[in-house]
Design a protein around this motif. Structure first.
Motif, PDB file in Angstrom:
ATOM      1  N   GLY A  26       0.755  -1.255   0.000  1.00 49.53           N
ATOM      2  CA  GLY A  26       0.000   0.000   0.000  1.00 49.53           C
ATOM      3  C   GLY A  26       0.777   1.292   0.000  1.00 49.53           C
ATOM      4  N   PRO A  27       1.881   1.421   0.809  1.00 56.03           N
ATOM      5  CA  PRO A  27       2.524   2.739   0.905  1.00 56.03           C
ATOM      6  C   PRO A  27       3.009   3.305  -0.432  1.00 56.03           C
ATOM      7  N   THR A  28       3.636   2.448  -1.269  1.00 52.66           N
ATOM      8  CA  THR A  28       4.200   2.994  -2.513  1.00 52.66           C
ATOM      9  C   THR A  28       3.127   3.025  -3.610  1.00 52.66           C
ATOM     10  N   VAL A 155      20.153  -4.846  -4.944  1.00 55.54           N
ATOM     11  CA  VAL A 155      19.853  -5.958  -4.024  1.00 55.54           C
ATOM     12  C   VAL A 155      20.073  -5.512  -2.580  1.00 55.54           C
ATOM     13  N   MET A 156      19.059  -5.706  -1.747  1.00 60.70           N
ATOM     14  CA  MET A 156      19.176  -5.312  -0.334  1.00 60.70           C
ATOM     15  C   MET A 156      19.688  -6.487   0.498  1.00 60.70           C
ATOM     16  N   VAL A 157      20.666  -6.185   1.356  1.00 60.96           N
ATOM     17  CA  VAL A 157      21.280  -7.213   2.207  1.00 60.96           C
ATOM     18  C   VAL A 157      21.383  -6.676   3.634  1.00 60.96           C
ATOM     19  N   ALA A 179      20.293  -2.528  11.214  1.00 66.69           N
ATOM     20  CA  ALA A 179      19.322  -3.019  12.188  1.00 66.69           C
ATOM     21  C   ALA A 179      18.217  -2.007  12.485  1.00 66.69           C
ATOM     22  N   GLU A 180      18.497  -0.712  12.223  1.00 63.03           N
ATOM     23  CA  GLU A 180      17.531   0.348  12.527  1.00 63.03           C
ATOM     24  C   GLU A 180      16.317   0.325  11.602  1.00 63.03           C
ATOM     25  N   ALA A 181      16.440  -0.374  10.476  1.00 61.35           N
ATOM     26  CA  ALA A 181      15.458  -0.260   9.383  1.00 61.35           C
ATOM     27  C   ALA A 181      14.062  -0.736   9.767  1.00 61.35           C
ATOM     28  N   VAL A 239      21.197   6.790  -0.367  1.00 60.15           N
ATOM     29  CA  VAL A 239      20.393   6.243   0.728  1.00 60.15           C
ATOM     30  C   VAL A 239      19.094   5.679   0.183  1.00 60.15           C
ATOM     31  N   GLN A 240      18.536   4.743   0.921  1.00 60.76           N
ATOM     32  CA  GLN A 240      17.194   4.221   0.615  1.00 60.76           C
ATOM     33  C   GLN A 240      16.301   4.550   1.803  1.00 60.76           C
ATOM     34  N   LEU A 241      15.206   5.235   1.519  1.00 59.36           N
ATOM     35  CA  LEU A 241      14.318   5.710   2.581  1.00 59.36           C
ATOM     36  C   LEU A 241      13.008   4.940   2.584  1.00 59.36           C
ATOM     37  N   LEU A 324       2.314  -1.881  11.395  1.00 61.56           N
ATOM     38  CA  LEU A 324       2.831  -0.516  11.580  1.00 61.56           C
ATOM     39  C   LEU A 324       4.347  -0.522  11.416  1.00 61.56           C
ATOM     40  N   TRP A 325       4.818  -1.021  10.255  1.00 56.22           N
ATOM     41  CA  TRP A 325       6.272  -1.078  10.046  1.00 56.22           C
ATOM     42  C   TRP A 325       6.882   0.308  10.221  1.00 56.22           C
ATOM     43  N   ALA A 326       8.001   0.369  10.903  1.00 52.84           N
ATOM     44  CA  ALA A 326       8.639   1.659  11.183  1.00 52.84           C
ATOM     45  C   ALA A 326      10.074   1.413  11.618  1.00 52.84           C
TER      46      ALA A 326
HETATM   47  C1  LIG Z   1       6.282   0.122   5.601  1.00 53.75           C
HETATM   48  C2  LIG Z   1       7.515  -0.549   5.070  1.00 53.75           C
HETATM   49  C3  LIG Z   1       7.390  -1.508   4.074  1.00 53.75           C
HETATM   50  C4  LIG Z   1       8.523  -2.097   3.516  1.00 53.75           C
HETATM   51  N1  LIG Z   1       8.373  -2.972   2.489  1.00 53.75           N
HETATM   52  C5  LIG Z   1       9.469  -3.428   1.828  1.00 53.75           C
HETATM   53  C6  LIG Z   1       9.329  -4.187   0.622  1.00 53.75           C
HETATM   54  O1  LIG Z   1       8.223  -4.468   0.155  1.00 53.75           O
HETATM   55  N2  LIG Z   1      10.471  -4.574   0.002  1.00 53.75           N
HETATM   56  C7  LIG Z   1      11.723  -4.256   0.485  1.00 53.75           C
HETATM   57  O2  LIG Z   1      12.725  -4.636  -0.135  1.00 53.75           O
HETATM   58  N3  LIG Z   1      11.878  -3.566   1.631  1.00 53.75           N
HETATM   59  C8  LIG Z   1      10.783  -3.124   2.291  1.00 53.75           C
HETATM   60  N4  LIG Z   1      10.933  -2.351   3.432  1.00 53.75           N
HETATM   61  C9  LIG Z   1      12.296  -2.106   3.979  1.00 53.75           C
HETATM   62  C10 LIG Z   1      13.018  -0.963   3.255  1.00 53.75           C
HETATM   63  O3  LIG Z   1      13.509  -1.439   2.018  1.00 53.75           O
HETATM   64  C11 LIG Z   1      14.220  -0.397   4.018  1.00 53.75           C
HETATM   65  O4  LIG Z   1      15.133  -1.388   4.345  1.00 53.75           O
HETATM   66  C12 LIG Z   1      13.850   0.349   5.303  1.00 53.75           C
HETATM   67  O5  LIG Z   1      12.662   1.068   5.172  1.00 53.75           O
HETATM   68  C13 LIG Z   1      14.984   1.316   5.672  1.00 53.75           C
HETATM   69  O6  LIG Z   1      14.827   1.800   6.983  1.00 53.75           O
HETATM   70  P1  LIG Z   1      13.938   3.081   7.398  1.00 53.75           P
HETATM   71  O7  LIG Z   1      12.541   2.584   7.391  1.00 53.75           O
HETATM   72  O8  LIG Z   1      14.457   3.461   8.713  1.00 53.75           O
HETATM   73  O9  LIG Z   1      14.168   4.121   6.297  1.00 53.75           O
HETATM   74  C14 LIG Z   1       9.808  -1.765   4.005  1.00 53.75           C
HETATM   75  C15 LIG Z   1       9.925  -0.807   5.021  1.00 53.75           C
HETATM   76  C16 LIG Z   1       8.809  -0.189   5.552  1.00 53.75           C
HETATM   77  C17 LIG Z   1       8.979   0.858   6.623  1.00 53.75           C
END
Ligand SMILES: Cc1cc2nc3c(=O)[nH]c(=O)nc-3n(C[C@H](O)[C@H](O)[C@H](O)COP(=O)(O)O)c2cc1C
Length: 362
Positions: A26-28, A155-157, A179-181, A239-241, A324-326
């Protein structure tokens, strides 16, 4: 438009080294993706859970509004994670009263089987996506399709070992997710019965920069200009936000979630398997607490088990029963504003921070 020139911006053909995290579920929205690309970053769709036809429509819509700037897509590879002691009956006992309270049928009607990552990538490339990004697993299954279409593969790792594997599998860019993500941990393999390693953003970015020779992008806890400047100082190319753009006006995020984000304390988010069966960082609520029980299942079963409840709660703005991902720096999110304004603030703030640091020398 003020730009910042890095190996990442040159590779992707963008003006600012800022990627919107593809955030599935939903968010994007097409509007958010297009707004970030128009503002000089890279707008990326989170496609996980969609079907090929919806992907084609959504990507086409974003491209129609992106003023010819590139648009990317993100898929989750996410191999299954079994969970010892999984017990569907225990989950049923938790979910039946919750559905009754919310007026939802129990059991929920069966959903359609999700499309595979490759099917989603093929539909997106056909619609004109120019960059392919992956999370949560070895990207080999989509690398060929991306490269055949001339699309860079991001690619995210979450560990140095996975960064090396990503590059061997064809990654043109590695996102180092600390780890903060917010959201799911991007470890390629998740142990069924013990915790995933958690390496902080600064420690991970610096070591990944030393380990691979492709551009590295920092993710996790980056919310503003000083965050971008710090990532560049560590050797990242951008950066990736995720969390920072959840408060963009164009994001598909209900008001209750936005409010929880901007008022979140630094120590409030938790990493839990309760919602999906894979570890992910978010703010706790009634749903996570209810699902954190013996008998909870692994990925992908646990992800499906309460999907109807999360969907209904999101539609109703009920922050107690949605995910509530955050990230850990959510409290810096600030008020709702257009995505372009957030991207401008971060770019200008980074340039100012870099000048300020330059002034310290000598
Ligand atoms: C609401 C939410 C949904 C996410 N969904 C995905 C996703 O579908 N695919 C993905 O690769 N990462 C996803 N992520 C992780 C992000 O790629 C990224 O690692 C993370 O948001 C970075 O940390 P930040 O939230 O502090 O900016 C999601 C993050 C959030 C907050």
């Amino acid at each position: 438009m003020t730009g910042i020139d890095t190996p990442l911006t040159r590779l992707l053909g963008i003006r600012r080294p800022i990627l919107l995290a593809g955030m599935a579920g939903g968010p994007t929205t097409p509007e958010l993706v297009a707004a970030v690309s128009r503002a000089g970053g890279l707008g990326v769709f989170g496609l996980a859970g969609m079907n090929a036809a919806a992907t084609h429509d959504a990507v086409s819509l974003a491209i129609a509004h992106s003023d010819d700037a590139p648009v990317g897509v993100n898929v989750l590879i996410s191999p299954a994670v079994p969970r010892p002691g999984a017990d569907p009956a225990a989950m049923d006992a938790v979910l039946a009263p919750m559905r009754a309270q919310m007026g939802l049928p129990h059991p929920p009607p069966p959903g359609a089987a999700p499309a595979t990552p490759l099917e989603l990538v093929e539909a997106a490339l056909d619609a004109g996506a120019r960059v392919v990004a992956t999370g949560l697993g070895d990207p080999a299954v989509v690398a060929g399709a991306a490269h055949d279409a001339g699309a860079p593969l991001i690619v995210m790792v979450s560990t140095v070992d996975d960064a090396r594997r990503a590059v061997s599998a064809g990654a043109d860019v590695v996102v180092a997710q600390g780890a903060e993500a917010g959201g799911h941990r991007s470890n390629f393999e998740v142990p069924p019965d013990h915790e995933v390693p958690l390496v902080g953003t600064a420690a991970l970015v610096r070591q990944v920069v030393h380990a691979v020779d492709v551009p590295v992008v920092a993710a996790g806890g980056i919310m503003d200009g000083p965050g971008l400047a710090a990532a560049l100082a560590l050797g990242a190319s951008g950066v990736q936000l995720g969390t920072a753009l959840l408060v963009a006006e164009e994001a598909g995020v209900p008001a209750g979630w936005r409010d929880r984000l901007r008022h979140a304390r630094d120590d409030e988010s938790v990493i839990t398997r309760a919602l999906s069966g894979r570890p992910a960082r978010g703010l706790p609520n009634a749903l996570t607490e209810a699902l954190e029980v013996p008998g909870a299942m692994g990925w992908p079963q646990q992800n499906a088990v309460a999907a109807d409840i999360r969907r209904a709660a999101a539609a109703a703005g009920d922050a107690d029963h949605m995910s509530l991902w955050a990230g850990q720096a959510a409290g810096l999110a600030g008020p709702d504003r257009p995505a372009a304004q957030i991207i401008d603030e971060i770019t200008d703030g980074a340039i100012e921070a870099m000048r300020m640091l330059g002034d310290l020398a000598g």
